[in-house]
Write an enzyme that holds these catalytic residues in place. Structure first.
Site, short mmCIF file in Angstrom:
data_model
loop_
_atom_site.label_atom_id
_atom_site.label_comp_id
_atom_site.label_asym_id
_atom_site.label_seq_id
_atom_site.Cartn_x
_atom_site.Cartn_y
_atom_site.Cartn_z
N ASP A 6 20.15 24.85 67.13
CA ASP A 6 20.84 25.89 67.87
C ASP A 6 19.83 27.02 68.03
O ASP A 6 19.13 27.38 67.08
CB ASP A 6 22.08 26.37 67.13
N SER A 7 19.73 27.52 69.23
CA SER A 7 18.67 28.50 69.48
C SER A 7 19.10 29.53 70.51
O SER A 7 20.10 29.35 71.21
CB SER A 7 17.39 27.79 69.97
N PHE A 57 12.93 27.16 80.76
CA PHE A 57 14.34 27.28 81.10
C PHE A 57 14.92 28.45 80.33
O PHE A 57 14.25 29.08 79.51
CB PHE A 57 15.09 25.97 80.78
N TYR A 109 15.84 31.82 78.96
CA TYR A 109 15.24 33.15 78.99
C TYR A 109 13.72 33.12 79.06
O TYR A 109 13.07 34.16 79.01
CB TYR A 109 15.67 33.95 77.75
N ASP A 110 13.13 31.94 79.20
CA ASP A 110 11.67 31.82 79.23
C ASP A 110 10.99 32.75 80.24
O ASP A 110 9.96 33.35 79.93
CB ASP A 110 11.24 30.38 79.52
N HIS A 143 9.51 28.50 69.03
CA HIS A 143 10.48 28.58 67.93
C HIS A 143 10.99 27.20 67.56
O HIS A 143 11.19 26.90 66.37
CB HIS A 143 11.63 29.50 68.30
N ARG A 144 11.20 26.35 68.56
CA ARG A 144 11.70 25.00 68.27
C ARG A 144 10.63 24.19 67.55
O ARG A 144 10.93 23.45 66.60
CB ARG A 144 12.11 24.32 69.59
#
Length: 200
Positions: free
Chosen positions: A69-70, A154, A156-157, A182-183
Site C-alpha cells: 500500500d503506497s 503514474f 503523483y510521479d 519507495h516500492r
C-alpha cells in the site's frame, strides 16, 4: 523446486515492476498474479492496508502472499494525502484529479514548505498460520513541484521531485526509478523475510 508467491494486486503493471525490482533477490520464487476478490481496505496506516490485502490473497489462494500500500505524504498537510492518495481528488479516483487538487492546496506555499515523501508498506502473509505476517516500510523523500513534468510513471510521479534530483519521478527512466523508489526500498527490505519464511 519453484515456490509460487502471489502478489495481492490486480495491476499487471505492478506485477511486472515487482518482478523487475525484487525478482533477482528471490531465487526459486515465482511471483504470480491475483484474480480473487478485493478486500475492503479499512486500515488507518499503509502497513495495515498492505496486510489486509495480503491476508485476503493468502486465504483465497492458499499461497504465501505479498502486497503493498503506497501513497504520497506531504509534510505541511500532516502526512496527507497518505492512505487516501488514490482517492484524494474524489470518488472517480482519477490521477489527474488527485494531482490537480494537491497542487491547488499547495499553490500558495514557497518551495521550502513543499517537502513530501512517497511511502510504501510491503507485507508478507503465510496462509493458514496465525501470526505469520510481517510488514516493512520504504520511504522516498522529495518535494512537490508546482506543475506536472514528464510523461512516465503514474499517480503523483509527475509532481514529485525526488531528493537530490532536478527531474520529476515521471522524468526518470524505469531503471532509474526502480533503483531508488519507495516500492524498491520496501520490497528489498522484505525480500530476506520472504526467503526465510516461505518454505521450499
Amino acid at each position: 523446486m519453484t515456490q509460487r508467491v502471489v502478489l495481492a494486486s490486480h495491476n499487471a503493471h505492478k506485477l511486472e515492476e515487482l518482478r523487475r525490482i525484487v525478482g533477482p533477490a528471490l531465487p526459486g520464487i515465482e511471483l504470480v498474479g491475483y484474480d480473487g476478490p478485493e478486500p475492503v481496505e479499512n486500515g488507518v496506516t499503509f502497513a495495515a492496508n498492505a496486510l489486509i490485502k495480503a491476508q485476503a490473497a493468502a486465504e483465497h489462494t492458499g499461497l504465501p502472499a505479498i502486497a503493498d500500500d503506497s501513497g504520497i505524504a506531504v509534510d505541511v498537510l500532516g502526512g496527507c494525502p497518505g492512505i487516501f492518495s488514490a482517492r484524494w481528488g474524489g470518488p472517480a479516483r482519477s490521477d489527474t484529479a488527485n494531482v490537480d487538487l494537491l497542487l491547488w492546496q499547495l499553490s500558495d506555499l514557497t518551495d521550502e514548505h513543499r517537502a513530501a515523501q512517497f511511502v510504501c508498506a510491503a507485507a508478507l502473509v503465510l496462509p493458514g498460520t496465525a501470526g505469520a505476517e510481517t510488514s516493512v516500510l520504504g520511504v522516498w523523500p522529495g518535494s512537490v513541484l508546482r506543475a506536472p513534468a514528464g510523461a512516465g510513471g503514474f499517480g503523483y510521479d509527475p509532481i514529485f521531485q525526488p531528493e537530490g534530483e532536478t527531474r520529476s519521478a515521471a522524468e526518470l527512466s524505469p531503471a532509474e526509478k526502480d533503483a531508488v523508489s519507495h516500492r524498491t526500498r520496501a520490497f528489498t527490505a522484505l525480500a530476506p523475510e520472504i526467503l526465510a519464511r516461505v518454505a521450499f
